[in-house]
Design an enzyme around this catalytic site. Structure first.
Site, PDB file in Angstrom:
ATOM      1  N   GLU A  40       5.362  -4.485 -12.014  1.00  0.00           N
ATOM      2  CA  GLU A  40       5.977  -5.085 -13.194  1.00  0.00           C
ATOM      3  C   GLU A  40       6.112  -6.596 -13.014  1.00  0.00           C
ATOM      4  O   GLU A  40       6.583  -7.078 -11.987  1.00  0.00           O
ATOM      5  CB  GLU A  40       7.358  -4.456 -13.426  1.00  0.00           C
ATOM      6  CG  GLU A  40       8.106  -4.982 -14.630  1.00  0.00           C
ATOM      7  CD  GLU A  40       7.463  -4.576 -15.948  1.00  0.00           C
ATOM      8  OE1 GLU A  40       7.851  -5.146 -16.981  1.00  0.00           O
ATOM      9  OE2 GLU A  40       6.597  -3.687 -15.941  1.00  0.00           O
ATOM     10  N   ASN A  64       0.872   4.647   0.121  1.00  0.00           N
ATOM     11  CA  ASN A  64       1.140   3.321  -0.435  1.00  0.00           C
ATOM     12  C   ASN A  64       2.261   2.652   0.353  1.00  0.00           C
ATOM     13  O   ASN A  64       3.171   3.316   0.823  1.00  0.00           O
ATOM     14  CB  ASN A  64       1.522   3.472  -1.921  1.00  0.00           C
ATOM     15  CG  ASN A  64       2.019   2.186  -2.553  1.00  0.00           C
ATOM     16  OD1 ASN A  64       3.110   2.144  -3.088  1.00  0.00           O
ATOM     17  ND2 ASN A  64       1.225   1.137  -2.488  1.00  0.00           N
ATOM     18  N   GLY A  65       2.167   1.342   0.471  1.00  0.00           N
ATOM     19  CA  GLY A  65       3.241   0.572   1.081  1.00  0.00           C
ATOM     20  C   GLY A  65       2.807  -0.226   2.285  1.00  0.00           C
ATOM     21  O   GLY A  65       2.303   0.325   3.263  1.00  0.00           O
ATOM     22  N   GLY A 120      -1.104  -2.825  -3.381  1.00  0.00           N
ATOM     23  CA  GLY A 120      -0.297  -3.597  -4.310  1.00  0.00           C
ATOM     24  C   GLY A 120      -0.376  -5.068  -4.001  1.00  0.00           C
ATOM     25  O   GLY A 120      -1.376  -5.737  -4.269  1.00  0.00           O
ATOM     26  N   CYS A 143      10.603   3.294  -9.036  1.00  0.00           N
ATOM     27  CA  CYS A 143      11.055   1.925  -9.316  1.00  0.00           C
ATOM     28  C   CYS A 143      12.441   1.694  -8.724  1.00  0.00           C
ATOM     29  O   CYS A 143      13.379   2.450  -9.005  1.00  0.00           O
ATOM     30  CB  CYS A 143      11.079   1.675 -10.824  1.00  0.00           C
ATOM     31  SG  CYS A 143      11.671   0.010 -11.250  1.00  0.00           S
TER      32      CYS A 143
END
Length: 359
Positions: free
Chosen positions: A21, A211-212, A235, A110
């Site tokens: 976002e 992920n991460g 990301g 989130c």
């Protein structure tokens, strides 16, 4: 723990681009997917509260819907929904499905306080039964051929219910699960606990995506080794290094990603898309936001960022682009704008006004 750092990790079979976002919007998704190596994207979340959203909202956040659910570079995009009301999420998912996304994703990760205060995002990791109800309702509401996936963190304050939440997602009809290997409380602070993904992987049968904290090829290797996953989601690492996906795929062949000379035309194309999408006041900030990430991997980006840090004139940045970003031809730059303008025209013709420019 179910994992070990012994032996070789599985090769990366699929690389996804994460939703972020305020950063990874339509423009940057297109630029990073045209850099190569990305198989699929997930949009920023579309927040669902207590009403059925008009189509224009879905188009505003995911304008790729005008392009067959793909970025302008041709990479599929799943549209992500965030909320806590199963019935309302299902109703909106059904409408969204008619617009042709590459799939529908559900946000259970989130960490934003404003989202969590209203029971959305990572707050739902305290309520596996609600997660199950949401996934089940959305799965029933959309066509059987349309994938329904989800993204979760390891938990809210701790990771004690991670497997329980994953089982709720997998057992309610989700086709795929992305696990961000941190809790909400851990936010984005390193490290990411990839080995906990292996524990989840041992419990569920649906495809799992790790992920991460994947910033480098070595991070990707260690993540695959610890998690046992051959699917990765990138990301901030991809924002800072547009060639990271290519480098991960080509590591065995010595592929090192993109040199700065190959990033310059992407910056040029990014700027031209930003100029179509945003008002003049907002454009410099978007360029500096990306340069701020790029300087993590490119010394040249540090010089560029310092040169533009206090510049707020679109005309001055245009001159810098013309003088610096010489890697792309004028024909390539014009083609970039030409490919975006039909989406803008369609949006305006369908009554969304300046929606592409407003989000």
């Amino acid at each position: 723990m179910a994992s070990s750092l012994q032996g070789e990790p599985p090769a990366a079979s699929t690389i996804l681009l994460a939703p972020m976002e305020g950063l990874l919007d339509f423009v940057l998704r297109d630029i990073l997917t045209r850099a190569g190596g990305i198989d699929r994207c997930v949009s920023e979340f579309i927040r669902i509260t207590d009403q059925l959203l008009p189509e224009r909202v879905f188009y505003r956040i995911v304008p790729e819907l005008y392009n067959g659910g793909r970025t302008l570079a041709g990479v599929p995009v799943r549209a992500q929904l965030l909320g806590s009301d199963p019935a309302c999420l299902a109703e909106n998912a059904a409408r969204l499905a008619t617009l042709g996304p590459a799939g529908i994703d559900l946000n259970f990760g989130c960490p934003a306080k404003v989202v969590n205060r209203h029971g959305g995002g990572a707050a739902l990791l305290q309520e596996p039964e609600t997660i199950a109800a949401i996934v089940s309702a959305v799965r029933r509401a959309v066509p059987a051929h349309m994938p329904v996936s989800a993204k979760m963190r390891l938990g809210f304050n701790d990771d004690t219910r991670a497997v329980e939440c994953a089982l709720a997602i997998a057992g309610s009809g989700a086709d795929e699960l992305v696990v961000h290997a941190r809790t909400k409380a851990q936010a984005y602070r390193p490290p990411a606990y990839w080995e906990r993904i292996a524990d989840i992987r041992a419990a569920v049968s649906i495809p799992l995506v790790a992920n991460g904290e994947i910033w480098t090829v070595e991070d990707a290797r260690l993540c695959r080794l610890a998690s046992g996953c051959d699917m990765l989601m990138l990301g901030r690492g991809a924002v800072a290094n547009p060639g990271l996906a290519l480098a991960i795929r080509g590591a065995a062949r010595g592929h090192s990603g993109l040199p700065w000379s190959a990033v310059l035309p992407l910056i040029d194309q990014f700027w031209r898309l930003v100029c179509v999408r945003l008002d003049a006041h907002s454009r410099p900030g978007r360029l500096k936001q990306w340069l701020n990430f790029l300087r993590r991997c490119y010394p040249e980006a540090e010089l560029a960022y310092q040169a533009l840090r206090t510049v707020n004139s679109t005309a001055d940045i245009e001159r810098w682009i013309a003088a610096t970003c010489t890697g792309g031809s004028d024909e390539e730059s014009l083609e970039t704008v030409d490919r975006l303008e039909p989406l803008v025209a369609i949006t305006q013709a369908r009554g969304a006004g300046q929606s592409l420019l407003a989000h």
